[in-house]
Design a protein around this motif. Structure first.
Motif, PDB file in Angstrom:
ATOM      1  N   CYS A  61       4.214  -0.845 -11.895  1.00 22.22           N
ATOM      2  CA  CYS A  61       2.545  -1.609 -11.920  1.00 22.22           C
ATOM      3  C   CYS A  61       3.273  -2.655 -12.004  1.00 22.22           C
ATOM      4  O   CYS A  61       2.656  -3.906 -10.781  1.00 22.22           O
ATOM      5  CB  CYS A  61       1.811  -1.625 -13.135  1.00 22.22           C
ATOM      6  SG  CYS A  61       0.269  -2.411 -13.160  1.00 22.22           S
ATOM      7  N   VAL A  62       4.267  -3.481 -12.866  1.00 27.62           N
ATOM      8  CA  VAL A  62       4.452  -4.800 -12.480  1.00 27.62           C
ATOM      9  C   VAL A  62       5.343  -5.118 -11.599  1.00 27.62           C
ATOM     10  O   VAL A  62       5.298  -6.527 -10.637  1.00 27.62           O
ATOM     11  CB  VAL A  62       5.509  -4.847 -14.343  1.00 27.62           C
ATOM     12  CG1 VAL A  62       6.068  -6.099 -13.748  1.00 27.62           C
ATOM     13  CG2 VAL A  62       4.815  -4.562 -15.357  1.00 27.62           C
ATOM     14  N   ALA A  63       6.525  -4.247 -11.367  1.00 29.50           N
ATOM     15  CA  ALA A  63       6.768  -4.016  -9.405  1.00 29.50           C
ATOM     16  C   ALA A  63       5.551  -4.959  -8.788  1.00 29.50           C
ATOM     17  O   ALA A  63       5.833  -5.468  -7.756  1.00 29.50           O
ATOM     18  CB  ALA A  63       7.680  -3.324  -9.478  1.00 29.50           C
ATOM     19  N   ALA A  64       4.684  -3.940  -8.529  1.00 29.99           N
ATOM     20  CA  ALA A  64       4.003  -4.081  -7.732  1.00 29.99           C
ATOM     21  C   ALA A  64       2.819  -5.844  -7.253  1.00 29.99           C
ATOM     22  O   ALA A  64       2.810  -5.965  -6.780  1.00 29.99           O
ATOM     23  CB  ALA A  64       2.912  -2.725  -7.843  1.00 29.99           C
ATOM     24  N   GLY A  65       2.469  -5.756  -8.951  1.00 28.49           N
ATOM     25  CA  GLY A  65       2.345  -6.782  -9.259  1.00 28.49           C
ATOM     26  C   GLY A  65       3.458  -7.932  -8.456  1.00 28.49           C
ATOM     27  O   GLY A  65       2.079  -9.635  -7.579  1.00 28.49           O
ATOM     28  N   PHE A  66       3.926  -8.117  -9.077  1.00 28.09           N
ATOM     29  CA  PHE A  66       5.016  -9.527  -8.387  1.00 28.09           C
ATOM     30  C   PHE A  66       4.925  -9.268  -7.378  1.00 28.09           C
ATOM     31  O   PHE A  66       4.762 -10.675  -6.438  1.00 28.09           O
ATOM     32  CB  PHE A  66       5.890  -9.051  -9.391  1.00 28.09           C
ATOM     33  CG  PHE A  66       6.944  -9.668  -8.640  1.00 28.09           C
ATOM     34  CD1 PHE A  66       8.023 -10.856  -9.303  1.00 28.09           C
ATOM     35  CD2 PHE A  66       8.289  -9.783  -7.504  1.00 28.09           C
ATOM     36  CE1 PHE A  66       8.978 -12.406  -8.945  1.00 28.09           C
ATOM     37  CE2 PHE A  66       9.192 -11.085  -7.141  1.00 28.09           C
ATOM     38  CZ  PHE A  66       9.537 -12.231  -7.971  1.00 28.09           C
ATOM     39  N   SER A 121     -16.802  -1.667  -9.430  1.00 24.91           N
ATOM     40  CA  SER A 121     -16.845  -0.501  -8.939  1.00 24.91           C
ATOM     41  C   SER A 121     -16.374   0.273  -7.769  1.00 24.91           C
ATOM     42  O   SER A 121     -16.733   1.584  -7.199  1.00 24.91           O
ATOM     43  CB  SER A 121     -17.991  -1.465  -7.803  1.00 24.91           C
ATOM     44  OG  SER A 121     -19.785  -2.122  -8.832  1.00 24.91           O
ATOM     45  N   LEU A 122     -15.239  -0.043  -7.263  1.00 27.12           N
ATOM     46  CA  LEU A 122     -14.615   0.181  -6.233  1.00 27.12           C
ATOM     47  C   LEU A 122     -13.491   1.163  -7.138  1.00 27.12           C
ATOM     48  O   LEU A 122     -13.733   1.883  -6.508  1.00 27.12           O
ATOM     49  CB  LEU A 122     -14.180  -0.879  -5.990  1.00 27.12           C
ATOM     50  CG  LEU A 122     -14.495  -2.023  -4.005  1.00 27.12           C
ATOM     51  CD1 LEU A 122     -13.885  -2.564  -4.200  1.00 27.12           C
ATOM     52  CD2 LEU A 122     -14.537  -0.879  -3.113  1.00 27.12           C
ATOM     53  N   THR A 123     -13.500   0.984  -7.895  1.00 30.52           N
ATOM     54  CA  THR A 123     -12.301   1.850  -8.921  1.00 30.52           C
ATOM     55  C   THR A 123     -13.356   3.350  -9.043  1.00 30.52           C
ATOM     56  O   THR A 123     -12.518   4.119  -8.672  1.00 30.52           O
ATOM     57  CB  THR A 123     -11.375   1.419 -10.108  1.00 30.52           C
ATOM     58  OG1 THR A 123     -12.652   0.870 -10.644  1.00 30.52           O
ATOM     59  CG2 THR A 123     -10.382   0.377  -9.694  1.00 30.52           C
ATOM     60  N   TYR A 124     -14.869   2.885  -9.897  1.00 25.36           N
ATOM     61  CA  TYR A 124     -15.110   4.664  -9.534  1.00 25.36           C
ATOM     62  C   TYR A 124     -15.178   5.160  -8.883  1.00 25.36           C
ATOM     63  O   TYR A 124     -15.656   6.630  -8.406  1.00 25.36           O
ATOM     64  CB  TYR A 124     -16.812   3.991  -9.618  1.00 25.36           C
ATOM     65  CG  TYR A 124     -17.866   4.894  -9.970  1.00 25.36           C
ATOM     66  CD1 TYR A 124     -18.124   5.164 -11.362  1.00 25.36           C
ATOM     67  CD2 TYR A 124     -18.633   5.579  -8.387  1.00 25.36           C
ATOM     68  CE1 TYR A 124     -18.595   6.588 -12.432  1.00 25.36           C
ATOM     69  CE2 TYR A 124     -19.145   6.586  -9.523  1.00 25.36           C
ATOM     70  CZ  TYR A 124     -19.803   7.172 -10.638  1.00 25.36           C
ATOM     71  OH  TYR A 124     -20.426   8.237 -11.091  1.00 25.36           O
ATOM     72  N   TYR A 125     -15.369   5.166  -7.353  1.00 25.48           N
ATOM     73  CA  TYR A 125     -15.038   5.734  -6.461  1.00 25.48           C
ATOM     74  C   TYR A 125     -13.438   6.046  -5.280  1.00 25.48           C
ATOM     75  O   TYR A 125     -13.747   7.221  -4.765  1.00 25.48           O
ATOM     76  CB  TYR A 125     -15.708   5.326  -5.022  1.00 25.48           C
ATOM     77  CG  TYR A 125     -17.367   5.302  -5.388  1.00 25.48           C
ATOM     78  CD1 TYR A 125     -18.023   5.766  -5.021  1.00 25.48           C
ATOM     79  CD2 TYR A 125     -17.650   3.817  -5.777  1.00 25.48           C
ATOM     80  CE1 TYR A 125     -19.253   5.727  -5.856  1.00 25.48           C
ATOM     81  CE2 TYR A 125     -19.617   3.402  -5.731  1.00 25.48           C
ATOM     82  CZ  TYR A 125     -20.184   4.934  -6.213  1.00 25.48           C
ATOM     83  OH  TYR A 125     -21.626   4.530  -6.121  1.00 25.48           O
ATOM     84  N   ALA A 172      -1.808  -3.622 -15.117  1.00 23.99           N
ATOM     85  CA  ALA A 172      -0.140  -3.694 -16.241  1.00 23.99           C
ATOM     86  C   ALA A 172      -0.855  -3.672 -17.789  1.00 23.99           C
ATOM     87  O   ALA A 172       0.519  -3.451 -18.344  1.00 23.99           O
ATOM     88  CB  ALA A 172      -0.076  -4.753 -15.547  1.00 23.99           C
ATOM     89  N   PRO A 173      -1.649  -4.524 -17.770  1.00 25.77           N
ATOM     90  CA  PRO A 173      -2.226  -4.807 -20.106  1.00 25.77           C
ATOM     91  C   PRO A 173      -1.960  -3.679 -20.890  1.00 25.77           C
ATOM     92  O   PRO A 173      -1.275  -3.437 -21.482  1.00 25.77           O
ATOM     93  CB  PRO A 173      -2.583  -5.986 -19.726  1.00 25.77           C
ATOM     94  CG  PRO A 173      -3.716  -6.680 -18.276  1.00 25.77           C
ATOM     95  CD  PRO A 173      -2.669  -5.134 -17.307  1.00 25.77           C
ATOM     96  N   GLU A 191      -3.712   4.127 -12.070  1.00 23.39           N
ATOM     97  CA  GLU A 191      -4.855   4.250 -13.138  1.00 23.39           C
ATOM     98  C   GLU A 191      -4.006   4.392 -14.557  1.00 23.39           C
ATOM     99  O   GLU A 191      -3.506   5.765 -15.224  1.00 23.39           O
ATOM    100  CB  GLU A 191      -5.703   4.251 -13.473  1.00 23.39           C
ATOM    101  CG  GLU A 191      -7.402   3.587 -14.188  1.00 23.39           C
ATOM    102  CD  GLU A 191      -8.292   3.743 -13.891  1.00 23.39           C
ATOM    103  OE1 GLU A 191      -9.027   5.311 -13.630  1.00 23.39           O
ATOM    104  OE2 GLU A 191      -9.049   3.013 -13.437  1.00 23.39           O
ATOM    105  N   PRO A 192      -4.389   3.616 -15.982  1.00 22.89           N
ATOM    106  CA  PRO A 192      -2.935   3.767 -17.208  1.00 22.89           C
ATOM    107  C   PRO A 192      -4.160   4.435 -17.548  1.00 22.89           C
ATOM    108  O   PRO A 192      -5.492   4.920 -18.080  1.00 22.89           O
ATOM    109  CB  PRO A 192      -2.991   3.012 -17.789  1.00 22.89           C
ATOM    110  CG  PRO A 192      -2.986   1.066 -16.921  1.00 22.89           C
ATOM    111  CD  PRO A 192      -4.099   1.752 -15.731  1.00 22.89           C
TER     112      PRO A 192
END
Length: 446
Positions: free
Chosen positions: A50-55, A110-114, A167-168, A230-231
């Motif tokens: 996730c950190v690599a993707a965020g960077f 909202s998007l992560t609900y679907y 990430a957090p 998703e964590p």
């Protein structure tokens, strides 16, 4: 690493977080979330991915966004496609793209609900890349506004939020370091992509420059989309169909945090936009002005990680408050003094302190409100940052008197910039000492 139930160490924060959960929320969660059994080692790997993707996404999104000055210079030149438009109208294209990157984040909850994080990011990668590719076919101003402005901003927001939000939750002790690495992509991207864009415009023309950037973004961020999961801590609380939970707006803590984010975002980009032109009023060349922006981005990237390390040990909310105050101090104490020496010092020190403010925002949200509320509140916070971006540089430009050929003509803009960051600091101080932790106001780390 976090355990499944280790949301926060502070009982006051925990109480606020748990109050926002209703039995209906928990029931909804059980029926809509498939609880995946993930080992601790897999969680650790997912956190690093996730950190690599965020960077990577920060590198591409803000590397291109912060390079818009290169395009603006060409678009408004004698051979540019928008030479008949005013500089402020052309600047609006890039400003709108950056503002939407933040503001559209209000839809993330909202998007992560679907949809899964990967699907959201793939959609974002496609829209952002198409925006850049279609810019290569644009001829009229409105076409640039739709493609390099609106499409770029919407797509980049879908890419930006999932790794930043997720990430957090994978980290506890080293949370600020992790987020410092994620956001350092912004500085390194700004350093690399500006030079790359300038090279492409000179060798293949501006149309193929934006097309190449579009295809490059599709490949790089498309691959990064498969690294974000998703964590499991998010699985223990309900997703919401709504943009955010309305009862959160009844908290003074929320409003102070949103106001601080709004003010900080409004002031953050002003020096970067005017840095090169202001440098020329002090006798520096155009190439030196571009170098100043690169140096600022490089320092910014490095110190996001360094100050993140310090924040994990000295207190995240403490560190963001101190850095915000020091950012305002560099503006009033160095930029407002029109000498070459103080301006160079300002370029370096502003990069040191302002990068930390951005990198520490997500960690402070978790510390203040708990992971239960972080996902929905992050969308609200980035929406505030998006609106702030629209209220920053365009208004600062109105304070520049004359033609901006003398350093004294920037005085009003500099004071406006400093006032924004000082006001943001005051909000953070009130949040830290009077609202969030009133019983621990005299303790350094809370």
């Amino acid at each position: 690493m976090n355990s499944n139930t280790n949301y926060t160490r502070n009982s006051g924060v925990e109480e606020f977080a748990l109050d926002s959960l209703t039995p209906e929320d928990i029931t909804t969660n059980v029926s809509t979330t498939s609880l995946e059994i993930v080992s601790e080692s897999d969680e650790r790997k997912r956190g690093m991915m996730c950190v690599a993707a965020g960077f990577t996404c920060n590198f591409m999104i803000f590397g291109i966004a912060f390079s818009y000055g290169v395009f603006q210079d060409f678009y408004t030149s004698e051979i540019g496609p928008l030479k008949s438009e005013s500089a402020s109208m052309v600047a609006l294209i890039g400003t709108l793209g950056t503002a939407l990157t933040y503001a559209v984040g209000v839809f993330n909850n909202s998007l992560t609900y679907y949809l899964s994080c990967t699907k959201i990011m793939l959609i974002g990668s496609t829209i952002m890349s198409l925006g850049l590719i279609l810019t290569g076919f644009a001829n009229q101003y409105y076409q640039f506004l739709l493609t390099q402005g609106i499409m770029f901003g919407i797509g980049s927001s879908f890419l930006y939020l999932p790794p930043v939000v997720c990430a957090p939750a994978y980290f506890d002790k080293n949370r600020s370091i992790a987020m410092g690495i994620v956001f350092s992509g912004t500085g390194f991207g700004g350093l690399a992509m500006a030079a790359f864009s300038r090279y492409l415009i000179a060798h293949v023309g501006w149309r193929w420059c934006v097309r190449i950037l579009g295809f490059m973004n599709l490949f790089v961020t498309g691959a990064a989309s498969f690294l974000v999961y998703e964590p499991k801590t998010f699985n223990s609380v309900a997703h919401s169909r709504g943009l955010f939970k309305m009862n959160q707006l009844g908290s003074l803590k929320v409003w102070l945090q949103l106001l601080a984010s709004f003010l900080q975002s409004a002031g953050y980009l002003i020096p970067l936009i005017y840095m090169s032109k202001y440098g020329q009023t002090l006798g520096f060349s155009l190439d030196q002005g571009a170098l100043f922006i690169g140096v600022n981005n490089a320092v910014n990237a490095i110190f996001k990680v360094i100050i993140g390390y310090a924040a994990d040990r000295l207190g995240r909310l403490n560190m963001i408050t101190v850095c915000s105050l020091l950012s305002a101090t560099t503006i009033f104490g160095l930029w407002l003094i029109s000498t070459r020496e103080t301006f160079i010092s300002f370029i370096v020190l502003y990069g040191v302190f302002t990068g930390a403010i951005i990198a520490l925002l997500p960690t402070c949200l978790v510390e203040l409100f708990g992971l239960q509320n972080y996902q929905s509140l992050s969308g609200l916070m980035y929406f505030a940052r998006g609106i702030g971006s629209l209220c920053g540089s365009p208004i600062a430009g109105l304070f520049i008197t004359g033609g901006g050929s003398k350093s004294s003509e920037y005085r009003g803009s500099i004071i406006y910039n400093g006032a924004l960051l000082l006001a943001s600091s005051i909000c953070l101080i009130a949040l830290r000492t009077a609202v969030a932790f009133p019983k621990q106001k005299f303790k350094w780390k809370v």
